[in-house]
Scaffold this active site. Structure first.
Site, PDB file in Angstrom:
ATOM      1  N   ASP A 206     -38.873  28.701  35.893  1.00 20.37           N
ATOM      2  CA  ASP A 206     -37.708  29.756  36.199  1.00 20.37           C
ATOM      3  C   ASP A 206     -35.954  29.097  36.143  1.00 20.37           C
ATOM      4  O   ASP A 206     -36.710  28.598  36.979  1.00 20.37           O
ATOM      5  CB  ASP A 206     -37.928  30.742  37.238  1.00 20.37           C
ATOM      6  N   GLU A 256     -49.874  13.234  32.009  1.00 21.74           N
ATOM      7  CA  GLU A 256     -50.925  12.094  31.846  1.00 21.74           C
ATOM      8  C   GLU A 256     -52.123  13.256  32.090  1.00 21.74           C
ATOM      9  O   GLU A 256     -53.109  12.727  32.104  1.00 21.74           O
ATOM     10  CB  GLU A 256     -50.823  13.072  34.269  1.00 21.74           C
TER      11      GLU A 256
END
Length: 552
Positions: A206, A256
């Site tokens: 956002d 990751e």
């Protein structure tokens, strides 16, 4: 989609946005919740979507529909628990639907533990440095640090009673964070890992262009802010080059995981600034709202597609297509109203201010155009974002009583803004009151009587319904999509025609007169086709005989 690996699933995915408080209510309190979403997973699976984007579900006072977040690593108890969230994601993954969650990094709520601590701490404290506090002006510091206006109307600075003021570019209850603070950066990395560890597949960011700010001791006036160019990365508040340092750290976290977590930026920036947000080193994808804002015209739609495919090529990402979301008037309504005549005029805004009285909405034409635009959108290379209820052909609800409205824009800008409640009205699942199957109690926003005729159960087995059109389109899209390529074909004025791989052609007639139907086998059309003709405001998908449809 065909040929895509787990790591690139998002490139041409169909993502369905759920505004959780308005989707399905399992416990009968009038507010949608996570168990309600779980109960509708068979419906979501039957649509044929690839992923859900879940709007904020975090603890919140709902000062801005959940975008005022009290705790980024928990679930609002009115919506469920972390265990409910874990069950939701497990059950979605079991039917092949991925989950994208909203992250709101520009601001917290004023009930967040950090902000509560900041108010209880002295000027200059470490707690206040997580936010943007400034001394007021004047001998007693009783004037705001600058005359800035909030996005929702009213002042953007709020006093705290000790001569200091805090910045809230949105609602008063949404204090802006200070992203120059290392603690803020580290805490959001923790949040990204928290949800990724629970199996979240991606994030919608956002106000992605608002995090980095350059606020010198002498703040510019609102007039100076408005005059600052927004095309070179140097605006004090928006789209600063430094914001990409933040997202480079986020990308390290995303990578990751296997597959890497994806992200899409809500970044209202100059078009040439979009590719950096969408780069592999950054968030990976960015929203393109141009089709949402375009007039229903052949040249406008074609230009939007050409421009955004070119931008996507610059970043190496895929583009995104959006016709409706939780912030705008639903496209079935926009397309039934006169098109804006003034620059920057928001489509449907004037109509909303009259309570849906003037100008007169041509609801049938709006839905006809919306169905045509949807088939156009779903045939384009890139990912498509659908908003809950558009598959039912829902219109905007304009006549919500003032005492039932919730959007802060309505309260902070009376007579100027009506707010976004009309596109957030809970969905109709059955034709029965009190809430058309949304729950057992009345819904938190009033639903109009005409929802009964467009409820899911009413459309479920009607082959001519808008729901049936979406299901068939998504089924075909899944079978047809391969390479992200598009070839424009010659077409008459008011018509756009293009070819995708596998001999798939798309013809959209923007005019009101019928045109000749090109040769080929009709796969799908947004309106009934008279023999050999394409009616006005209609889109047709065709298959050329030389390239058989790859049915499995």
């Amino acid at each position: 989609m065909g040929g895509e690996t787990d790591a690139t699933w998002w490139r041409q995915a169909v993502v369905y946005q759920i505004y959780p408080r308005s989707f399905a209510d399992a416990n009968g309190d009038g507010i949608g919740d996570l168990p309600g979403i779980r109960s509708r997973i068979p419906y979501l699976s039957s649509l044929g979507i690839d992923a859900i984007w879940l709007s904020p579900f975090y603890p919140s006072a709902l000062a801005d529909g959940g975008y005022d977040v009290d705790d980024y690593r928990d679930v609002d108890p009115r919506l469920g628990t972390l265990a409910d969230f874990d069950d939701l994601i497990t059950e979605l993954h079991a039917v092949g639907i991925r989950l994208i969650v909203d992250i709101v990094p520009n601001h917290t709520s004023n009930r967040h533990e950090w902000f509560v601590e900041a108010l209880a701490s002295p000027r200059g404290s470490a707690a206040r440095k997580r936010y943007i506090f400034r001394d007021g002006l004047g001998p007693d510091r009783a004037l705001p640090p600058a005359d800035w206006t909030s996005a929702f109307g009213g002042p953007a600075w709020e006093p705290v009673g000790d001569g200091q003021w805090y910045l809230h570019y949105f609602a008063t209850e949404q204090p802006d964070l200070n992203w120059d603070n290392r603690e803020v950066r580290d805490d959001f990395l923790k949040t990204l890992r928290f949800w990724s560890d629970r199996g979240v597949d991606g994030f919608r960011i956002d106000v992605a262009h608002g995090l980095a700010k350059q606020l010198d001791r002498n703040l510019p006036s609102q007039a100076d802010l408005d005059a600052f160019p927004k095309n070179n990365g140097g605006h004090p508040l928006w789209d600063r080059d430094e914001v990409h340092d933040i997202y480079a750290e986020w990308r390290t976290v995303f990578n990751e995981y296997s597959p890497p977590r994806t992200a899409v930026a809500e970044a209202w920036v100059e078009s040439h600034r979009i590719p950096r947000y969408a780069s592999p080193e950054g968030l990976g994808q960015a929203f393109n709202f141009d089709l949402l804002q375009a007039n229903f015209e052949a040249d406008a739609f074609r230009s939007v597609v050409e421009d955004n495919l070119a931008l996507a090529a610059l970043s190496g990402s895929s583009t995104t297509w959006v016709l409706s979301n939780h912030d705008v008037v639903r496209h079935a309504t926009r397309y039934g109203l006169p098109e804006p005549t003034q620059p920057r005029e928001k489509p449907g805004h004037a109509w909303l201010l009259t309570g849906g009285v003037s100008p007169v909405l041509d609801a049938d034409r709006g839905l006809r155009r919306a169905r045509a635009a949807t088939l156009f959108e779903l045939a384009l290379p890139g990912s498509a974002y659908l908003y809950q209820g558009e598959e039912l052909g829902l219109h905007e609800v304009a006549d919500i009583p003032p005492d039932r409205r919730q959007d802060p824009a309505f309260f902070r800008n009376p007579g100027v803004e009506i707010g976004r409640d009309g596109c957030r009205v809970p969905l109709p699942w059955t034709p029965n009151r009190p809430s058309f199957g949304f729950g057992t109690a009345s819904a938190h926003l009033p639903q109009p009587d005409d929802f009964a005729s467009v409820a899911v159960s009413v459309q479920e087995f009607d082959p001519s319904s808008t729901l049936a059109l979406y299901r068939r389109a998504l089924e075909l899209r899944r079978r047809l999509f391969t390479e992200e390529t598009l070839e424009w074909l010659d077409s008459p004025r008011d018509v756009v025609r293009f070819r995708r791989p596998n001999g798939w052609e798309v013809v959209m007639n923007f005019g009101t007169d019928e045109i000749e139907l090109p040769r080929g086998t009709v796969l799908l059309s947004s309106s009934p086709l008279p023999a050999g003709r394409v009616p006005g405001e209609t889109t047709v998908w065709l298959q050329q005989s030389a390239a058989p449809l790859p049915f499995s």
